[in-house]
Write a protein that holds these residues in place. Structure first.
Motif, short mmCIF file in Angstrom:
data_model
loop_
_atom_site.label_atom_id
_atom_site.label_comp_id
_atom_site.label_asym_id
_atom_site.label_seq_id
_atom_site.Cartn_x
_atom_site.Cartn_y
_atom_site.Cartn_z
N ARG B 300 0.84 -1.20 0.00
CA ARG B 300 0.00 0.00 0.00
C ARG B 300 0.88 1.25 0.00
NH1 ARG B 300 -4.81 0.56 4.10
NH2 ARG B 300 -5.47 -1.31 2.96
N LEU B 304 0.63 3.21 -3.33
CA LEU B 304 -0.44 4.20 -3.21
C LEU B 304 0.00 5.43 -2.43
CD1 LEU B 304 -3.43 1.75 -2.61
CD2 LEU B 304 -2.50 2.62 -4.75
N GLN B 309 -0.75 8.37 -7.96
CA GLN B 309 -1.53 7.22 -8.47
C GLN B 309 -1.78 7.26 -9.97
OE1 GLN B 309 -4.82 5.66 -6.46
NE2 GLN B 309 -4.05 6.19 -4.42
N ILE B 317 -4.11 -0.88 -9.37
CA ILE B 317 -4.76 -0.19 -8.25
C ILE B 317 -5.88 -1.08 -7.70
CG2 ILE B 317 -6.13 1.84 -7.61
CD1 ILE B 317 -4.42 3.47 -9.48
N ASP B 318 -6.62 -1.69 -8.62
CA ASP B 318 -7.65 -2.65 -8.21
C ASP B 318 -7.07 -3.77 -7.36
OD1 ASP B 318 -9.94 -1.67 -9.16
OD2 ASP B 318 -10.24 -3.24 -10.71
N ARG B 321 -6.09 -2.73 -4.01
CA ARG B 321 -7.23 -2.50 -3.11
C ARG B 321 -7.74 -3.83 -2.57
NH1 ARG B 321 -9.63 1.57 -6.61
NH2 ARG B 321 -8.74 3.55 -5.94
N ARG B 322 -7.65 -4.86 -3.41
CA ARG B 322 -8.14 -6.18 -2.97
C ARG B 322 -7.15 -6.86 -2.02
NH1 ARG B 322 -10.64 -6.83 -8.04
NH2 ARG B 322 -8.67 -7.44 -8.93
#
Ligand SMILES: Cc1cc2nc3c(=O)[nH]c(=O)nc-3n(C[C@H](O)[C@H](O)[C@H](O)COP(=O)(O)OP(=O)(O)OC[C@H]3O[C@@H](n4cnc5c(N)ncnc54)[C@H](O)[C@@H]3O)c2cc1C
Lengths: 413, 528
Positions: B300, B304, B309, B317-318, B321-322
Motif C-alpha cells: 500500500r 499508493l 496514483q 490499483i484494483d 485494493r483487494r
C-alpha cells in the motif's frame, strides 16, 4: 520440575548400581547401559562362554487377544501365523502396502487366541488401523512387561537350576510358562545373539527380584550382566539385522532408495506368498517374479589385505574396538556396488566381519569385492569376500540338552 | 562531488537491508533511508524499560534463509541464533502438553496423551518434509506469472510443472489437500491429541485474519513449518541480543559493503520524471537523487502512498485494493522481577527456555477467532510466549526477566477503534488469561508494553498492523503477491522496485524477498 528424563527399565535399580563407567545409551526411548564394565570385552565373552544377562525391556510389546488375533497378525506379517502353534515363537518382518519393511520382531503364541508381538518401534497405530472390523483387543504392554535375555552356553543350566519350568526340553523358538523363585515368568528360547539362550518375560513390578535370582544362580556359571555394545557384536556375528542401522523403516524412509523389501534384507524366507492376502503381498509377488535388486549379505575382510595396507604405513592392523554402525562403501573396481551398514571384529572368529547391502549380482557367497577402509586418514580399498550368514552359528543354539534329543525344529534363523 | 547513488532503499527493515547489502556488495553506491531512529522495522530490540531489552515486535526466527547468513557472513557481524527447543501448552485441567525437540522425549509425551499419535508424529513429520520439499523450489524462484507468455515465465512454469509432475500422484494430491484444507481438518486426519493439534494449527493462523477451521490455513501451517530445510529442519531459534540483532547484523554487513544508512529520514514520495524514478523527497523537503529507487515498505505504501496514483494502471490499483492486510495480532512485552511459576509445571526448568503456547484446544482458538470476527479482541486469546532472558541472559538484569507474548486476535478494525483504554483492556485480557496458568505472573510485572495492530502500524509502519505486509493467505502468495503481473519486484514505474515482505515469498524474518529483489535489480542493470 520438568520430567526431563528418558524412560528407565524395570531392572534399572539393579543395572544402574552396576554401571562402572555410567555408559548410558538410548534404546527405544530408554536409558540402557552400553556396557556395565569399563569395556565390553568380558561381557561379550560371557555371552559366548558363560552367560550374558541382557536387559531387553525397551522392546515394544503388544498383547493381541481375541477371535481374530491370528487373522490380524496374518494380515500384517508375511509369515504364516496360522501355522504357529501355541507355545511357539516366530520371527518376522512386516511391510507397508508397497512391500517395504516397516519393522521386525517376534510373534509368540501364548494361548489359543492370544499372541504377543515384539517390535523395535511403536506399532499401536499400525496394529489398530489394520484391525478395523476385527474381533480383537490390542494391549500395549511395553512398559508393564520387563524382559531380560539370558544368552550363552550356560544359560540352560542356570535356568534349569533356578526356574520351575520345563526348560531342559524347551526347543528353539518355543516358549513355556513357569516361575523363578515364585515369580511367574514366560521363558522363550529366543534371543538376539545367535547363541543358546532364552528371553524371560516378567511383570515389571517383579523384575528386580527376578534379576537377583538370575544373578545369584548365575554366579556359578560365568554369568555377567552384558550391555548393548556386547550385544551388538553378538548380533552381527549372528547375522541379525537392526532397524535404523541396517535398514530404514518404511514409515520413515524419505526417498525411494531408503526403502527395503524383505527380499532385499535376506528375509525372503519369511515371506509366504501362498498364505492369502497380507500387507504388501502384491508388491512382493511382483518382486519375487523379477527378483530383488539388492541383497543383504555377510562380508569378511581379507586379513592379508588389511595387514598389507597397514604395513605400508608402518603399523600393525588396527581394528574397530566396538561394532560400528555407519555406511561404508563397497566397490568393484571403481564402481560402487553396495555399502556395509554394521561391522565389527569378531572375537570368537578372529575375523573382521560386516553386514552389507550389495547389488544382487554380487551377492553370491565367494564373490570378491572391495570395502573402503580408512588407514591412517587415507581411504583405501581392502579386499572382502561375500559369505553366508550367520558368521557364527554354534550347534548349541538349536541343540537339545545333553542326553536329550536334538531339537532342530527351529525358526530357520 | 561524490558519485551519485546507484540506489536508494526506502525503509531499513531487514528486507531493505538485505537488498542494500547485496547491491553494496555488487559495488553499487547505496543509501538506505529509515523513518525511525533505529534500523530493523518489525525486527528490532529496544530497551523500553531501563535494563530490560524487548524484542518489541517479532521475537523468534526460523525462516531466515541460510544462504543469506552465509553470503553476507552474518556471523562475523554478530548474528548468533540460539536454539528454542520445546513448546509447552498448559491445559485448563492442570495438565500440560509438551512438544519436546528431542524425539524420544516427544514420543514419551505423546504416549501419555494419545499413544496412536506416537507413530502419526513420525509420519506427519515425513509428510511435512515432502510437502516442504515440494514447495521449496518455489521459494527460491522468481515467481512466474501463469498467464504470461514471455519465454522467461514459460520456462519457469515448465520447470514448476515438471517439478509437480515428478512429485507423483500421492504427494501431489497431498499438496492439493494442504493447499485447500483448514489446518484443523488437516491435522484431524493425523492426530488425536487435542493440545497437539491446537498448538500445531496455531502456526496456520499467525498473521492471518482466519481461524484454525478456515480453509487455506493448512498451507500457512506448512509455510511456517518449513523453517530451514537445508539444515536443522523446522527449528525455531532466538537471536542473541533479540530480534534487533538480526537487523543489526545485516546492517553491519551492508555498511561493510559501503552502504550508507540514514535514520530519522522519512521518505514522503518517490520522484518520477518521464516515467522513471529518479530519487526521493524526504518529509523535511530534502530531495535525493539516485539511478534506482527500491521500496522496502508494504505494497500500500510502496504504490499508493509514495507514488502519484496517476502513474499506475487501473488493474494494479484494483489489485492493491483487494490485497488484504487485516492485522490481527498484538504483542505484550513484560519486564519481570521473577519467572512465572506455571501450575502445570512448577518451578524453573527447561520448559522456560522454550515457547509457552496458550492453545489448549482447537475450540479455544476458534472461539478466540469468533470474538475477532465481530470486531472485538479475543477475551481469551491465543498466545505464544517466550522468555528471551532465559535463553540469553543479556536481555535483562541478573535474576530478572523479560517475557515476550505474541497475541491473537486483536483486530485492527476494533469496534469503536483502538483507544488507550482499549489497549489496556486488551493487555489485561492477556495477563488475566496467562495468570490462570501462572498465578504469580501479575505480582512479578515491573513494566508492561502493550502493542495493538494500530501501534504496529503507527510505530513500525506496517499497514493495518499486518505482521507480514499483507495476509499470508493462498490468494495472495506467489504470483499474486502483491498483485497479479507485478509480483516480480518491478513496478509500472521504471527504476522503481519493491523488496519488502509484501512481495514473494512473503513475510516473516526470511530475507528472501530482499535477496531476490536485489538479484532482479542487478540483472536489469546488467541488461541496460
Ligand atoms: C508483532 C509482530 C511479531 C512478529 N513475529 C515474528 C516472528 O516471531 N518471527 C518472524 O519470522 N516474523 C515475525 N513477524 C513478521 C516479521 O517481523 C516481518 O514480516 C518482517 O520483519 C518484515 O520485514 P520487512 O523488511 O519486509 O519490512 P519492515 O520490517 O516492515 O520494514 C519496513 C521499514 O520501513 C520503514 N518505513 C516505513 N515507512 C517509511 C518511510 N516513509 N520512509 C522511510 N522508512 C519508512 C519502517 O520504519 C521499517 O523500518 C512479526 C511481526 C510483528 C509486527
Amino acid at each position: 520440575m520438568t520430567p526431563l528424563q528418558l524412560n528407565t527399565t524395570p531392572f534399572h535399580q539393579r543395572t544402574a548400581a552396576l554401571a562402572q563407567g555410567h555408559a548410558w545409551r538410548r534404546w527405544a526411548g530408554h536409558a540402557v547401559l552400553g556396557c556395565y564394565q569399563l569395556h565390553h570385552d568380558r561381557e561379550y565373552a560371557a555371552i559366548r562362554s558363560g552367560s550374558g544377562l541382557i536387559d531387553v525391556s525397551p522392546l515394544y510389546k503388544y498383547l493381541i487377544h481375541g477371535r481374530d488375533a491370528c487373522r490380524l497378525l496374518n494380515r500384517i506379517v508375511p509369515r504364516n501365523v496360522a501355522k504357529c502353534q501355541v507355545g511357539r515363537v516366530l520371527y518376522t518382518p512386516w511391510c507397508d502396502s508397497h512391500g517395504k519393511v516397516i519393522d521386525d520382531g517376534t510373534i509368540s503364541r501364548l494361548g489359543e487366541k492370544t499372541y504377543r508381538l515384539t517390535s523395535a518401534d511403536p506399532n499401536i497405530r499400525w496394529l489398530t488401523d489394520n484391525a478395523g472390523g476385527m474381533d480383537v483387543v490390542i494391549e500395549d504392554v511395553s512398559r508393564s512387561l520387563g524382559a531380560v535375555a539370558l544368552q550363552g552356553p550356560t544359560a540352560r543350566d542356570i535356568l534349569a537350576r533356578v526356574a520351575d519350568a520345563e526348560v531342559e526340553s524347551l526347543r528353539y523358538f518355543h516358549l513355556t510358562e513357569g516361575t523363578i523363585r515364585g515369580i511367574p515368568v514366560t521363558i522363550s528360547r529366543t534371543g538376539y545373539t545367535g547363541d543358546l539362550g532364552y528371553e524371560i518375560w516378567v511383570a515389571a513390578d517383579r523384575a528386580v527380584p527376578l534379576w537377583d535370582a538370575l544373578v545369584e544362580t548365575g554366579a556359578d556359571y560365568g554369568l555377567l550382566p552384558a550391555g548393548i555394545l556386547a550385544l551388538d557384536v553378538a548380533r552381527i556375528e549372528a547375522g541379525l539385522l537392526m532397524i535404523d542401522v541396517d535398514y530404514v523403516s518404511a514409515h520413515r524412509a524419505l526417498i525411494d532408495s531408503q526403502f527395503s523389501s524383505p527380499y532385499e534384507l535376506n528375509l525372503g524366507w519369511t515371506v509366504n506368498l501362498e498364505k492369502g492376502p497380507f500387507n504388501g503381498r502384491d508388491a512382493l509377488v511382483a518382486e519375487h517374479r523379477h527378483g530383488p535388486t539388492w541383497a543383504f549379505v555377510g562380508i569378511e575382510v581379507d586379513w592379508e589385505g588389511l595387514i598389507e595396507l597397514y604395513a605400508a604405513v608402518g603399523l600393525p592392523p588396527q581394528l574397530p574396538t566396538t561394532a560400528w554402525r555407519i555406511s561404508v562403501p563397497l566397490y568393484v573396481g571403481r564402481t560402487q556396488v553396495g555399502y556395509a551398514t554394521s561391522g565389527c571384529w569378531s572375537p570368537v572368529l578372529k575375523k573382521y566381519i560386516a553386514l552389507a547391502h550389495v547389488e544382487t549380482r554380487f551377492a553370491a557367497p565367494g564373490t570378491a569385492i572391495e570395502m573402503e577402509v580408512t588407514v591412517e586418514h587415507h581411504r583405501r580399498p581392502v579386499a572382502v569376500t561375500v559369505v553366508k550368514t550367520p558368521f557364527f552359528d554354534p550347534e548349541r543354539k538349536k541343540a537339545g540338552a545333553a542326553g536329550q534329543r536334538g531339537s532342530g525344529a527351529g525358526d530357520g534363523t | 562531488m561524490t558519485r551519485p547513488y546507484d540506489a536508494i532503499i526506502i525503509g531499513a527493515g531487514h528486507n531493505g537491508l538485505v537488498t542494500a547489502a547485496y547491491l553494496g556488495r555488487a559495488g553499487k553506491r547505496v543509501l538506505v533511508l529509515e523513518r525511525r531512529h533505529l534500523v530493523g522495522g518489525a525486527a528490532v530490540t529496544e530497551e523500553i524499560f531501563p535494563g530490560f531489552k524487548y524484542s518489541v515486535f517479532s521475537y523468534v526466527v526460523s525462516l531466515l534463509r541460510p544462504d543469506i547468513i552465509r553470503e553476507l557472513d552474518l556471523a562475523s557481524h554478530g548474528l548468533q541464533i540460539l536454539p528454542l527447543e520445546s513448546t509447552l501448552t498448559p491445559l485448563p485441567n492442570g495438565d500440560y502438553f509438551m512438544a519436546w525437540g528431542d524425539h524420544d522425549l516427544a514420543r514419551q509425551e505423546l504416549q501419555r496423551h494419545a499413544p496412536r499419535d506416537v507413530e502419526a508424529y513420525d509420519e506427519f513429520g515425513r509428510l511435512m518434509h515432502h510437502m516442504a520439499m515440494a514447495v521449496r523450489p518455489i521459494l527460491g524462484m522468481i515467481p512466474p506469472d501463469p498467464t504470461s507468455l514471455s519465454p522467461g515465465d514459460l520456462k519457469s512454469l515448465l520447470k514448476l510443472g515438471k517439478h509437480f509432475h515428478d512429485l507423483g500422484p500421492e504427494r501431489f494430491h497431498m499438496l492439493y489437500r494442504l493447499m485447500t484444507m483448514s489446518s484443523a481438518d488437516f491435522l484431524e486426519d493425523w492426530f488425536e491429541c487435542e493440545p497437539l493439534k491446537a498448538t500445531k494449527s496455531a502456526s496456520g493462523i499467525i498473521g492471518t485474519f482466519l481461524g484454525p477451521r478456515s480453509p487455506g490455513t493448512a498451507y500457512v501451517l506448512m509455510h511456517h513449518y518449513m523453517g530451514d530445510i537445508d539444515g536443522a529442519f523446522r527449528a525455531w531459534g532466538f537471536a542473541r541480543g533479540g530480534t534487533g540483532a538480526i537487523s543489526e547484523a545485516i546492517a553491519g554487513a551492508a555498511r561493510a559493503a559501503g552502504v550508507e544508512i540514514r535514520t530519522e529520514a522519512s521518505v514522503e514520495r518517490v520522484m518520477v520524471e518521464r516515467g522513471k524514478a529518479v530519487g526521493v523527497a524526504l518529509e523535511d523537503g530534502t530531495e535525493i537523487r539516485a539511478r534506482t529507487v527500491v521500496s522496502a515498505l508494504d505494497p500500500r505504501r510502496t504504490f499508493l502512498q509514495l507514488l502519484d496514483q496517476s502513474l499506475l494502471p487501473d488493474d494494479l490499483i484494483d489489485g492493491l485494493r483487494r490485497y488484504r492486510y487485516r492485522g490481527s495480532s498484538g504483542k505484550v512485552n513484560l519486564a519481570l522481577s521473577e519467572l512465572p511459576n506455571f501450575t502445570c509445571m512448577p518451578g524453573p526448568g527447561a520448559h522456560l527456555a522454550g515457547a509457552i503456547s496458550i492453545s489448549p484446544s482447537i475450540d479455544y482458538l476458534e472461539r478466540a477467532y469468533d470474538d475477532a470476527k465481530y470486531g472485538e479482541f479475543s477475551r481469551r486469546p491465543f498466545m505464544d510466549c517466550i522468555f528471551p532472558s532465559v535463553i540469553d541472559p543479556g536481555m535483562a538484569p541478573p535474576g530478572q526477566h523479560v517475557m515476550s507474548i505474541f497475541v491473537q486476535y486483536a483486530p485492527y478494525d476494533l469496534n469503536g477503534g483502538w483507544t488507550d483504554a482499549k489497549r489496556e483492556a486488551f493487555g489485561d485480557a492477556v495477563i488475566d488469561t496467562l495468570a490462570e496458568y501462572a498465578p504469580n505472573l501479575k505480582s512479578a510485572i515491573l513494566h508492561r508494553q502493550v502493542i495493538t495492530p494500530k501501534d504496529i502500524e503507527d510505530i513500525a509502519g506496517l499497514t493495518e498492523g499486518n505482521i507480514f505486509h499483507g495476509e499470508l493467505a493462498l490468494n495472495q502468495l506467489f504470483f499474486l503477491r502483491p498483485a497479479a503481473r507485478w509480483a516480480k519486484y518491478r513496478t509500472p514505474v521504471k527504476r522503481y522496485y519493491q523488496c519488502g515482505s509484501g512481495t514473494h515469498p512473503g513475510g516473516g524474518i526470511m530475507g528472501a524477498s530482499g535477496r531476490l529483489a536485489a538479484r532482479e535489480i542487478l540483472a536489469d542493470w546488467r541488461g541496460s
